[in-house]
Motif scaffolding. Sequence first.
Motif, PDB file in Angstrom:
ATOM      1  N   VAL A 179      18.880  33.983  64.961  1.00 16.00           N
ATOM      2  CA  VAL A 179      18.816  32.589  64.549  1.00 16.00           C
ATOM      3  C   VAL A 179      18.367  32.573  63.095  1.00 16.00           C
ATOM      4  CG1 VAL A 179      16.475  32.347  65.489  1.00 16.00           C
ATOM      5  CG2 VAL A 179      17.863  30.308  65.059  1.00 16.00           C
ATOM      6  N   GLU A 180      19.104  31.818  62.288  1.00 14.60           N
ATOM      7  CA  GLU A 180      18.851  31.778  60.848  1.00 14.60           C
ATOM      8  C   GLU A 180      18.510  30.356  60.430  1.00 14.60           C
ATOM      9  OE1 GLU A 180      21.192  32.979  56.702  1.00 14.60           O
ATOM     10  OE2 GLU A 180      21.883  33.731  58.649  1.00 14.60           O
ATOM     11  N   PHE A 181      17.494  30.228  59.584  1.00 11.46           N
ATOM     12  CA  PHE A 181      17.010  28.923  59.140  1.00 11.46           C
ATOM     13  C   PHE A 181      17.174  28.808  57.623  1.00 11.46           C
ATOM     14  CE2 PHE A 181      14.662  30.591  62.710  1.00 11.46           C
ATOM     15  CZ  PHE A 181      14.617  29.554  63.627  1.00 11.46           C
ATOM     16  N   ASN A 182      17.825  27.728  57.180  1.00 11.97           N
ATOM     17  CA  ASN A 182      18.008  27.481  55.748  1.00 11.97           C
ATOM     18  C   ASN A 182      17.761  26.009  55.450  1.00 11.97           C
ATOM     19  OD1 ASN A 182      19.099  30.134  54.635  1.00 11.97           O
ATOM     20  ND2 ASN A 182      20.544  29.765  56.312  1.00 11.97           N
ATOM     21  N   ASP A 183      17.328  25.738  54.221  1.00  8.99           N
ATOM     22  CA  ASP A 183      17.109  24.351  53.815  1.00  8.99           C
ATOM     23  C   ASP A 183      18.447  23.616  53.749  1.00  8.99           C
ATOM     24  OD1 ASP A 183      14.349  24.683  53.532  1.00  8.99           O
ATOM     25  OD2 ASP A 183      14.568  25.428  51.480  1.00  8.99           O
ATOM     26  N   ALA A 184      18.491  22.435  54.331  1.00 10.69           N
ATOM     27  CA  ALA A 184      19.695  21.613  54.264  1.00 10.69           C
ATOM     28  C   ALA A 184      19.812  20.996  52.872  1.00 10.69           C
ATOM     29  CB  ALA A 184      19.645  20.524  55.326  1.00 10.69           C
ATOM     30  N   PRO A 185      21.030  20.676  52.431  1.00 13.20           N
ATOM     31  CA  PRO A 185      21.211  20.072  51.102  1.00 13.20           C
ATOM     32  C   PRO A 185      20.458  18.752  50.959  1.00 13.20           C
ATOM     33  CG  PRO A 185      23.308  20.828  52.004  1.00 13.20           C
ATOM     34  CD  PRO A 185      22.305  20.926  53.113  1.00 13.20           C
ATOM     35  N   ASN A 186      19.998  18.499  49.759  1.00 11.77           N
ATOM     36  CA  ASN A 186      19.334  17.234  49.421  1.00 11.77           C
ATOM     37  C   ASN A 186      18.087  16.977  50.260  1.00 11.77           C
ATOM     38  OD1 ASN A 186      21.470  16.636  47.567  1.00 11.77           O
ATOM     39  ND2 ASN A 186      22.711  15.920  49.310  1.00 11.77           N
ATOM     40  N   GLY A 187      17.434  18.053  50.684  1.00 11.36           N
ATOM     41  CA  GLY A 187      16.193  17.893  51.433  1.00 11.36           C
ATOM     42  C   GLY A 187      16.352  17.224  52.775  1.00 11.36           C
ATOM     43  N   GLN A 188      17.525  17.378  53.393  1.00  9.17           N
ATOM     44  CA  GLN A 188      17.804  16.723  54.672  1.00  9.17           C
ATOM     45  C   GLN A 188      17.438  17.598  55.870  1.00  9.17           C
ATOM     46  OE1 GLN A 188      18.909  13.470  54.892  1.00  9.17           O
ATOM     47  NE2 GLN A 188      18.530  13.524  52.685  1.00  9.17           N
ATOM     48  N   GLY A 189      16.298  18.260  55.802  1.00 13.81           N
ATOM     49  CA  GLY A 189      15.843  19.037  56.940  1.00 13.81           C
ATOM     50  C   GLY A 189      16.236  20.502  56.867  1.00 13.81           C
ATOM     51  N   THR A 190      16.541  21.083  58.031  1.00 12.34           N
ATOM     52  CA  THR A 190      16.805  22.515  58.142  1.00 12.34           C
ATOM     53  C   THR A 190      18.130  22.772  58.842  1.00 12.34           C
ATOM     54  OG1 THR A 190      14.423  22.951  58.307  1.00 12.34           O
ATOM     55  CG2 THR A 190      15.911  24.706  59.031  1.00 12.34           C
ATOM     56  N   GLU A 191      18.946  23.614  58.233  1.00 10.57           N
ATOM     57  CA  GLU A 191      20.175  24.049  58.879  1.00 10.57           C
ATOM     58  C   GLU A 191      19.876  25.289  59.716  1.00 10.57           C
ATOM     59  OE1 GLU A 191      22.952  24.702  55.728  1.00 10.57           O
ATOM     60  OE2 GLU A 191      23.607  22.608  55.712  1.00 10.57           O
ATOM     61  N   VAL A 192      20.318  25.271  60.962  1.00  7.80           N
ATOM     62  CA  VAL A 192      20.057  26.379  61.882  1.00  7.80           C
ATOM     63  C   VAL A 192      21.383  26.964  62.350  1.00  7.80           C
ATOM     64  CG1 VAL A 192      18.925  27.103  64.017  1.00  7.80           C
ATOM     65  CG2 VAL A 192      17.946  25.237  62.653  1.00  7.80           C
ATOM     66  N   GLN A 193      21.490  28.274  62.276  1.00  6.46           N
ATOM     67  CA  GLN A 193      22.665  28.982  62.784  1.00  6.46           C
ATOM     68  C   GLN A 193      22.211  29.911  63.901  1.00  6.46           C
ATOM     69  OE1 GLN A 193      24.877  31.334  59.949  1.00  6.46           O
ATOM     70  NE2 GLN A 193      25.914  32.493  61.537  1.00  6.46           N
ATOM     71  N   LEU A 194      22.742  29.699  65.091  1.00  2.00           N
ATOM     72  CA  LEU A 194      22.387  30.503  66.258  1.00  2.00           C
ATOM     73  C   LEU A 194      23.597  31.316  66.699  1.00  2.00           C
ATOM     74  CD1 LEU A 194      20.507  31.235  68.669  1.00  2.00           C
ATOM     75  CD2 LEU A 194      21.389  29.192  69.825  1.00  2.00           C
ATOM     76  N   VAL A 195      23.419  32.622  66.830  1.00  4.11           N
ATOM     77  CA  VAL A 195      24.476  33.509  67.314  1.00  4.11           C
ATOM     78  C   VAL A 195      23.932  34.263  68.517  1.00  4.11           C
ATOM     79  CG1 VAL A 195      26.022  35.425  66.793  1.00  4.11           C
ATOM     80  CG2 VAL A 195      25.435  33.772  65.001  1.00  4.11           C
ATOM     81  N   PHE A 196      24.658  34.170  69.624  1.00  2.36           N
ATOM     82  CA  PHE A 196      24.217  34.797  70.868  1.00  2.36           C
ATOM     83  C   PHE A 196      25.352  35.646  71.424  1.00  2.36           C
ATOM     84  CE2 PHE A 196      23.564  34.550  75.560  1.00  2.36           C
ATOM     85  CZ  PHE A 196      22.357  35.220  75.610  1.00  2.36           C
ATOM     86  N   SER A 197      25.075  36.915  71.699  1.00  2.00           N
ATOM     87  CA  SER A 197      26.080  37.824  72.248  1.00  2.00           C
ATOM     88  C   SER A 197      25.561  38.418  73.547  1.00  2.00           C
ATOM     89  CB  SER A 197      26.387  38.961  71.260  1.00  2.00           C
ATOM     90  OG  SER A 197      26.838  38.450  70.026  1.00  2.00           O
ATOM     91  N   TYR A 198      26.438  38.504  74.536  1.00  2.66           N
ATOM     92  CA  TYR A 198      26.012  39.075  75.809  1.00  2.66           C
ATOM     93  C   TYR A 198      27.163  39.825  76.465  1.00  2.66           C
ATOM     94  CZ  TYR A 198      28.476  35.188  78.043  1.00  2.66           C
ATOM     95  OH  TYR A 198      29.439  34.303  78.443  1.00  2.66           O
ATOM     96  N   HIS A 199      26.797  40.727  77.360  1.00  7.55           N
ATOM     97  CA  HIS A 199      27.764  41.484  78.150  1.00  7.55           C
ATOM     98  C   HIS A 199      27.591  41.081  79.599  1.00  7.55           C
ATOM     99  CE1 HIS A 199      28.832  44.540  75.005  1.00  7.55           C
ATOM    100  NE2 HIS A 199      27.683  44.117  74.528  1.00  7.55           N
ATOM    101  N   LEU A 200      28.673  40.672  80.236  1.00  5.26           N
ATOM    102  CA  LEU A 200      28.603  40.338  81.651  1.00  5.26           C
ATOM    103  C   LEU A 200      28.407  41.597  82.478  1.00  5.26           C
ATOM    104  CD1 LEU A 200      31.502  37.766  81.959  1.00  5.26           C
ATOM    105  CD2 LEU A 200      29.081  37.287  82.212  1.00  5.26           C
ATOM    106  N   PRO A 201      27.564  41.538  83.524  1.00 13.76           N
ATOM    107  CA  PRO A 201      27.442  42.689  84.407  1.00 13.76           C
ATOM    108  C   PRO A 201      28.732  42.882  85.190  1.00 13.76           C
ATOM    109  CG  PRO A 201      26.260  40.815  85.324  1.00 13.76           C
ATOM    110  CD  PRO A 201      26.708  40.417  83.936  1.00 13.76           C
ATOM    111  N   GLY A 202      28.989  44.109  85.630  1.00 11.36           N
ATOM    112  CA  GLY A 202      30.157  44.359  86.458  1.00 11.36           C
ATOM    113  C   GLY A 202      31.247  45.125  85.769  1.00 11.36           C
ATOM    114  N   GLY A 203      30.991  45.667  84.587  1.00  9.92           N
ATOM    115  CA  GLY A 203      31.975  46.507  83.909  1.00  9.92           C
ATOM    116  C   GLY A 203      33.270  45.779  83.650  1.00  9.92           C
TER     117      GLY A 203
END
Length: 242
Positions: A179-203
């Motif tokens: 998860v990455e946090f960056n200042d939003a343009p013009n002081g409009q809060g925080t931009e958040v980028q979430l990346v989630f990777s997973y492997h399903l069980p069961g081959g």
Amino acid sequence: MALIYPRLLQQGKTHPVYPQNNKHININTAERIFSVAAGSFLLYSGIKHLFKNPFVAVSKAVAGGTLLIRGTSGYCPAYAALGKDGTQNEAINIKQYFTINKSRAEVFAFWRKFENLPMFMRHLQSVEKKGDNLWHWKAKFAGGVPAISWNAEIVKEEENHFIGWQSIKGSVIVNTGKVEFNDAPNGQGTEVQLVFSYHLPGGGVGTGIGWLINPLVENLIREDVRNFKRYMEAGEVPVTSI
């Protein structure tokens, strides 16, 4: 095959294109089942219409036979040529981008305390700290399905900017995320980028059904993101029962 390669079979040798050896299997279970089903249909259709339209019928029969061999042997020459192993469980990746009307330091601090996550992630039952860099996660499910637990560790961290984690070896759910946090343009809060990777069980089976499961997980995470945004901006604690 016995008609085409009688000498090879009599000598105990394998098919030159489809080796009869488990080490050469490069197709997962779901794909093998599909190949056998589709091959059977095409072969039957080709034989049925052999005298009505010989050219099309023979084409179907050849394609059907190829798929049948592919499914029963578990070997795909095209995959082999490309160096692809279809039995490996490929990662499923989900990305979410959103903006929260709070300072970057405040958003980072709340997320960094993983014990807070079950407050807005409806599929999480608990997150407990087990060491300096280790957390025990427990997920809950509807319908009386038993909870699943795993351990994860932080692998990279930059204060007020970045958190990266991964499950430890032997976990039931193999996953990584950042998860990455960056200042939003013009002081409009925080931009958040979430990346989630997973492997399903069961081959291979897990890989085969991944295209069905992925939208469900993505919708769940999207709802978690909305809950997180609502909690941070309005202080509302969402209902987390499932």
